[in-house]
Design a protein around this motif. Structure first.
Motif: not given
Length: 739
Positions: A203-206, A210-213
């Protein structure tokens, strides 16, 4: 550690952690001093260099004359206050990045010690848990992302000084997120990655983009997901070692294309492919990250996986750099780690009973220690040396191993050892190589150092090409997510021809062109008639394809023909062509309704492109002026123009536009009945009676063209279509008198 005028304590912060640097150290043994009777020597040494202290052999690259030095590890491969956030009020907040690094280094050092101990114990392989492997992969990316090159990337007083090719994307991101400094983006990205939990489900891939550049987030995902890890050691440990530089963890192996901007004269990046990355652990251990684009024998037993790999490789490598592009480490004897959830059966991987292919936390991976030959060790070191001209040090384990690696690099032909000087850094590269050559001589070599200068191909306007590339990428992403909406002109042209996925058709068009090149190569040595037949059959098959895909093929064909047919242009030049919408063939997208048959439409665009290319290659040539000498006559006969005038477009009465076909049949009958082709003003030795009949028919059709299509197109479009049709598609004499 020092104190600045404001009282803040400065720190020397390392690009490469000291726990790794210590693997390159030995105990300092100062030279003996003259005997002074029974008194002990009171000779003073510099700090960190007393007898028995840990020091590392290195070359200080910013010295005017290079020499071997021995330095304490806490004084090399770093920079003072590299991660200090001066916008924060307290020392703790200012040094929070370095504090986070320290904690992560502590966790990662356990895994590295585990690898080193297993190797030193003579184990053939070692097991790592999924958490250990993921932490190691994250740490390796951070070693690259925090090195000196990224310090240069983000440490600027003004955004105007930012030099990377993602300026537009980064500026948009900073505006959206309210960042005022480039370093704010870097610090935020570093903190986000360090805090990232890489769940087995992925899930981290998606979430990460949205959390950084986003651009750097996708880069991190690709680093982890599209490369596998292997551990290497020299097969000849007595003589071979791995060197270490400031940016070793950021060096990659793979094709790297550049172009020269004709407008500014600057050399700019145009396309690259990352086959391998490297992470030195010690002089005898190196982690290699290998791209999934390269063959993987076990996985490739599955036809679907092999086909997917070949498709990705074509789009990422062959399409940009050519089909024959190979890795310099193609034969590196490494493979993916084995695991505890699958087994090898008859040369193929199979899941164990109870496994369903889902990644789980309890999975483990078995990493072998692969022994690699001297030639591979030399090449890997050469990548480090080749990229060290902006580095502060080259660190190594022993002087003898370094001398052998340096001599190989400096004397090996440039085809295998780099040393190509070009671009804005040419003066730095030149001086760097000269100093390394002098060091090699000082160490006792009698061989001659070699390097070469190169001049990349020209591109008309790099900034415009880059902006077009950025636009194309944004449009491609938008089309994938939201197919509706007003599109730029070049995308609208593609869609008017019936296209649905411009990215997919671009890839397929590249394969079409490569097949054409391969067919010509395979036909070398056979008769001209057979080669011509092969080309004809292939073209006929292409003409039956959907017009949007054939249009994409023509864009690539134009690039190849204008580059003398020897190779495809780098991707910047490719997108330069793709994002144009003012080429003569593009007019056919706007008159698509007049030409219902796709094969006829493709044929018209094909003829238009070939004649347009000829005009661009021979702008000074007047094709309608009669030759006045035998030499001129022969020149006209051998040029491809004569072929494109008549043979390629064919007869206008078969053009595929019903109204024009009917008109052409009537005019051809008139020309034939009145024998107009025998008139003296049309006495041209280049054309026989059949040729003259066709050219005169085109001439008469042109005068009635607008009337025949009245009401079918608006006046402005009809005027432009007539010009293109008789200038490029069916080239027609301007007037009978000039003929």
């Amino acid at each position: 550690m020092a104190t600045d005028p404001q009282g803040t304590r400065s720190q020397f912060q390392h690009f490469i952690p000291q726990f790794l640097l210590r693997n390159y150290t030995h105990k300092f043994a100062p030279p003996p001093t003259p005997a002074q009777g029974k008194k002990k020597s009171k000779r003073k040494y510099e700090r960190g260099k007393f007898r028995g202290d840990a020091v590392a052999y290195n070359v200080k690259l910013d010295a005017e004359t290079l020499a071997i030095d021995e330095s304490p590890v806490n004084t090399i491969l770093g920079k003072v206050d590299m991660y200090v956030d001066t916008t924060k009020p307290t020392t703790k907040e200012q040094y929070r990045i370095e504090s986070r690094f320290s904690k992560m280094e502590s966790q990662a050092s356990y895994i590295f010690r585990k690898i080193v101990k297993s190797f030193e114990a003579g184990d053939p392989a070692l097991w790592l848990t999924r958490d250990e492997r993921d932490l190691l992969r994250k740490f390796l990316f951070l070693l690259k992302y925090r090195n000196s090159a990224f310090h240069r990337r983000f440490y600027h007083d003004s955004f105007e000084d930012y030099f990377a090719d993602d300026r537009g994307h980064l500026l948009d991101y900073m505006r959206d997120k309210g960042f005022s400094r480039l370093t704010d983006v870097w610090f935020h990205n570093l903190e986000t990655i360090m805090a990232l939990e890489m769940d087995p489900e992925g899930q981290w891939i998606h979430d990460l983009p949205n959390r950084m550049y986003r651009m750097d987030a996708k880069w991190f995902v690709a680093h982890v997901q599209s490369m596998y890890m292997a551990i290497c050691t020299p097969a000849n440990p007595t003589d071979d070692e791995f060197a270490l530089t400031d940016n070793s963890y950021g060096v990659f192996e793979g094709p790297n294309a550049f172009v020269r901007d004709a407008k500014t004269g600057k050399v700019e990046p145009a396309g690259w492919a990352n086959f391998h990355e490297f992470a030195p652990v010690s002089p005898k251990l190196l982690i290699v990250l290998r791209s999934f684009l390269l063959p993987a024998p076990l996985e490739d037993q599955d036809p679907k996986i092999r086909e997917l790999r070949e498709c990705w490789r074509y789009n990422a490598v062959d399409d940009v750099h050519g089909l024959d592009t190979k890795s310099q480490l193609e034969d590196l004897p490494i493979s993916k780690a084995l695991n505890n959830y699958s087994r090898i059966v008859n040369g193929r991987l199979e899941l164990l009973y109870g496994e369903d292919g889902t990644s789980r936390k309890d999975h483990k991976f078995l990493f072998s220690f692969f022994k690699i030959k001297t030639k591979h060790v030399n090449k890997i070191n050469s990548f480090f040396f080749d990229n060290s001209y902006r580095c502060s040090r080259i660190v190594f384990g022993t002087k003898t191993a370094f001398f052998r690696a340096l001599e190989w690099y400096m004397t090996e032909p440039c085809t295998t050892a780099g040393k190509k000087i070009y671009g804005e850094d040419a003066h730095l590269q030149q001086k760097h190589l000269e100093k390394l050559a002098a060091l090699m001589k000082a160490m006792g070599s009698t061989r001659k150092a070699v390097w070469t200068e190169m001049d990349p191909p020209l591109i008309p306007d790099y900034e415009e090409a880059r902006s077009r590339l950025d636009e194309f990428q944004r449009i491609a992403m938008k089309m994938a997510a939201e197919p509706s909406g007003q599109e730029p002109a070049h995308v609208q042209t593609y869609e008017d021809l019936g296209g649905k996925s411009i990215v997919e058709d671009m890839g397929q068009a590249g394969r079409m062109l490569q097949l054409q090149l391969n067919m010509d190569m395979w036909s070398v040595g056979v008769g001209k008639e057979i080669r011509a037949r092969n080309r004809r059959l292939l073209l006929y098959s292409y003409l039956r394809l959907p017009p949007a895909r054939f249009w994409s093929f023509l864009k690539r064909l134009r690039i190849m023909l204008l580059s003398d047919g020897n190779q495809l242009q780098p991707c910047v030049g490719l997108f330069w062509e793709y994002t144009r919408h003012d080429r003569p063939e593009d007019i056919f997208a706007r008159v698509r309704k007049l030409i219902p048959r796709s094969e006829k439409l493709n044929h018209l665009m094909y003829s238009t492109v070939l004649n347009d290319v000829d005009r661009e290659k021979f702008p000074e040539l007047n094709i309608w002026r009669k030759p006045t000498s035998l030499l001129e006559f022969m020149t006209f006969k051998v040029l491809p123009l004569a072929n494109h005038l008549l043979y390629i477009p064919g007869q206008i009465r078969n053009c595929g536009i019903a109204e024009i076909e009917e008109l052409a049949e009537r005019q051809e009958e008139l020309v034939f009945r009145q024998e107009m082709y025998n008139r003296p003003e049309f006495d041209d030795p280049r054309f026989d009676e059949v040729d003259k009949l066709e050219l005169l028919t085109r001439f008469l059709v042109r005068s009635k063209f607008k009337k025949a299509l009245a009401g079918k197109l608006d006046a402005r479009l009809l005027h432009e279509f007539k010009r293109i049709f008789f200038e490029f598609t069916f080239p027609t004499p301007p007037t009978l008198e000039e003929v």
